[in-house]
Design a protein around this motif. Sequence first.
Motif, PDB file in Angstrom:
ATOM      1  N   LEU A  50      -1.793   2.720  -8.860  1.00  7.14           N
ATOM      2  CA  LEU A  50      -1.217   2.393  -7.733  1.00  7.14           C
ATOM      3  C   LEU A  50      -2.006   2.189  -6.691  1.00  7.14           C
ATOM      4  O   LEU A  50      -2.936   2.905  -6.570  1.00  7.14           O
ATOM      5  CB  LEU A  50      -0.111   3.405  -7.366  1.00  7.14           C
ATOM      6  N   GLN A  51      -1.740   1.023  -5.646  1.00 16.73           N
ATOM      7  CA  GLN A  51      -2.413   0.875  -4.561  1.00 16.73           C
ATOM      8  C   GLN A  51      -3.963   0.057  -5.009  1.00 16.73           C
ATOM      9  O   GLN A  51      -4.666  -0.052  -4.082  1.00 16.73           O
ATOM     10  CB  GLN A  51      -2.703   2.061  -3.633  1.00 16.73           C
ATOM     11  N   PRO A 108       0.813  -1.093  -0.035  1.00 17.00           N
ATOM     12  CA  PRO A 108      -0.090   0.043   0.119  1.00 17.00           C
ATOM     13  C   PRO A 108       0.795   1.297   0.125  1.00 17.00           C
ATOM     14  O   PRO A 108       0.374   2.418  -0.325  1.00 17.00           O
ATOM     15  CB  PRO A 108      -0.685  -0.081   1.192  1.00 17.00           C
ATOM     16  N   SER A 109       2.033   1.175   0.202  1.00 15.25           N
ATOM     17  CA  SER A 109       2.805   2.380   0.379  1.00 15.25           C
ATOM     18  C   SER A 109       3.643   2.712  -0.734  1.00 15.25           C
ATOM     19  O   SER A 109       4.584   3.399  -0.827  1.00 15.25           O
ATOM     20  CB  SER A 109       3.516   2.580   1.674  1.00 15.25           C
ATOM     21  N   ILE A 110       3.668   1.999  -1.666  1.00 18.61           N
ATOM     22  CA  ILE A 110       4.485   1.881  -3.185  1.00 18.61           C
ATOM     23  C   ILE A 110       4.303   3.250  -3.832  1.00 18.61           C
ATOM     24  O   ILE A 110       3.096   3.821  -3.702  1.00 18.61           O
ATOM     25  CB  ILE A 110       4.105   0.771  -4.242  1.00 18.61           C
ATOM     26  N   GLU A 111       5.241   3.991  -4.163  1.00 16.04           N
ATOM     27  CA  GLU A 111       4.903   5.428  -4.825  1.00 16.04           C
ATOM     28  C   GLU A 111       5.447   5.274  -6.085  1.00 16.04           C
ATOM     29  O   GLU A 111       6.396   4.315  -6.536  1.00 16.04           O
ATOM     30  CB  GLU A 111       5.659   6.689  -3.908  1.00 16.04           C
ATOM     31  N   LEU A 112       5.153   6.428  -6.713  1.00 15.69           N
ATOM     32  CA  LEU A 112       5.374   6.273  -8.373  1.00 15.69           C
ATOM     33  C   LEU A 112       6.954   6.121  -8.647  1.00 15.69           C
ATOM     34  O   LEU A 112       7.318   5.231  -9.551  1.00 15.69           O
ATOM     35  CB  LEU A 112       5.069   7.630  -8.913  1.00 15.69           C
TER      36      LEU A 112
END
Lengths: 295, 334
Positions: B155-156, B96-100
């Motif tokens: 994302l997410q 859930p905390s993957i960023e671009l």
Amino acid sequence: MEEARKGLLGHLNMLEMEANNLELQQQELRQRGRQEELSANLQALLSKRDQLKVEIKANTSLQKMRTLLDRTGVPYERNEDVDDLEDGSDNSQLLLMMARHTQLKDLLHAHHLIGGYDVLQTRKGKGVCVSLATAYEGVYLETYNLEIDLGSNLRICRHNIPPFIPLERLVTQGNMQTDIRDFLDTLSQYLNAYAGRKQQLHLTKEIHSSVQVAESNALCTILVLMFTIPGEKAETTLCTLQYADHTQRLPTRVNIESEDTALASSPQWKKNQALLLETPLHTALVTMKKTGSIA
Amino acid sequence: MDDSTKRLLQRLMRRIPSQMLQTILDKWAHLSREDLHSLDFTQPKWVLTEHLLALCEENGLRVKHITELEMIYIIENPNQGMWHGFQLLDAEEDAPSIELTQFKEQFKANLTELISHVSIKIKKHTDEAIWIRVAWGDNFTKPYHLKPTYVVHHLQTPYVFVTGVTSKHKPLLNQALVLATRYSSMKDAHLSGRNLTAIRDLLMRQYQQVFPTKHPKPLQEKNPVPRNPNIEKEQAENTENRLQMACEAFGDGTLPQLQKAVYKLETKFRDNSNKTLTGREEPFRGVVEFASTNLLESLRHCVSSGMASTPVTPLLSSITQKGRNYFVITDKGV
């Protein structure tokens, strides 16, 4: 001629008498009919009155049971006040269930009025539909729904919760089977926090048009804003807000980067950083504009 | 510019319809203003193409710029080709905390590790979608740009939409995506269609769903059929019920545009009047296909007008509830 006249008059007399008789008969019939009608009416009204009396009795005992339940939380099966109950424990059990049912319904309604979730029965008792309302700063935002199947195992058949809210994880972690209130409370927390963050971003975009949003994501957990510093040089500053706790509406980390490297460590910007950590985004920006930190 | 690049540009120009050409070239922003002004958009396309080729040669534009142009065109018009939906399973702790930037680096690294000659372009669209264009080569040849694969991911969310991937490259793409998004596997969501927005809306539930409420507002039928007031009075309650059930099963308002629903049957034949086919051990294989320009809208109308019986059979409502349009039906169920 006299006889003829007598005959005619006699005939007329006879007709008159017959007419009178007929009229009398008809009147009698009418009266009888009216009487029957009235007595039927009377019967119906009497039975209705008896039915209403029984209902009143049941309702008053229900009310008494309910006030007892509300006051003490424990029902009394035998009580001197409740002396109308002649049928014994069966009836009192039923009344107890009914009282608890009305209590639960009122509780749910109150919960719904203050903005919490509401539960409805569907499919003739085989399922429930939970509607979770979200609100931020006194404004109602989206309502999300969950339809749950009441079998031996509770199962969510359909919902309109967005896919970036980790529903399956909450179901297993929150133990939906055993403690549905816990699950619903956590889910409501996640949804309300998400709605709050989304609304903050929306208000920021609307009110503060000088602030540009460089990056954001669907769950509103990462936000990169570009500020312009007032002054002759009109420098830009990048501010990164990270909301690592998805149940909160305030960021957990604020990072400030600028072309002027001394800016981030200046006392005013240290204060701004603290401000962004403690107040909602759009109000923090208003304060920052007032103090002249940003344009 | 070498031949393959020229061919790429020519093919691309043939694909882009004339009315969109100017806006797309503006967005591309690799030609200077004077060059753009010098292009005469009233000329026939092949003349325009030649002119554009000359301009590109002048400015020294290369393959990567042309592929950028193609990407802009596809992002603007995603509803072509056949899109397939995939679902990622079993998120790890930090999914859930993957960023671009993290995702981009990981994906590029993973894919180039698996196959050395690939050309990857990643772009973030304004609606939070990440678009990836992959042109495949292999260990000896350069990437082949005329048959690229496009991937769309939000994302997410656990959903990925892919078009134009061959079965040879599919496992490589899957692996790179799974590693980059920090999930443990990816499976086919059995949802495909020509319209990307439709399958995306269906899987991510972005269409208007209807749930039972305490104060049901009477749903209005959008296209009323000619009415007979006597029949209407008798049937009013039934009509309302049917409409409510149709909307609960399929949604309200504009529905995502699906074109097909396919049911593959692997059930035993069960009609007693036909002696030859009943009683066989193997299942009777058949395929039932529903096709329409807007399948969900037609199904909803079938239910609300009474052509399909209510309550809505789970075979039809699974299309929206499970977000699939390919089902295999065995004797045990769907």
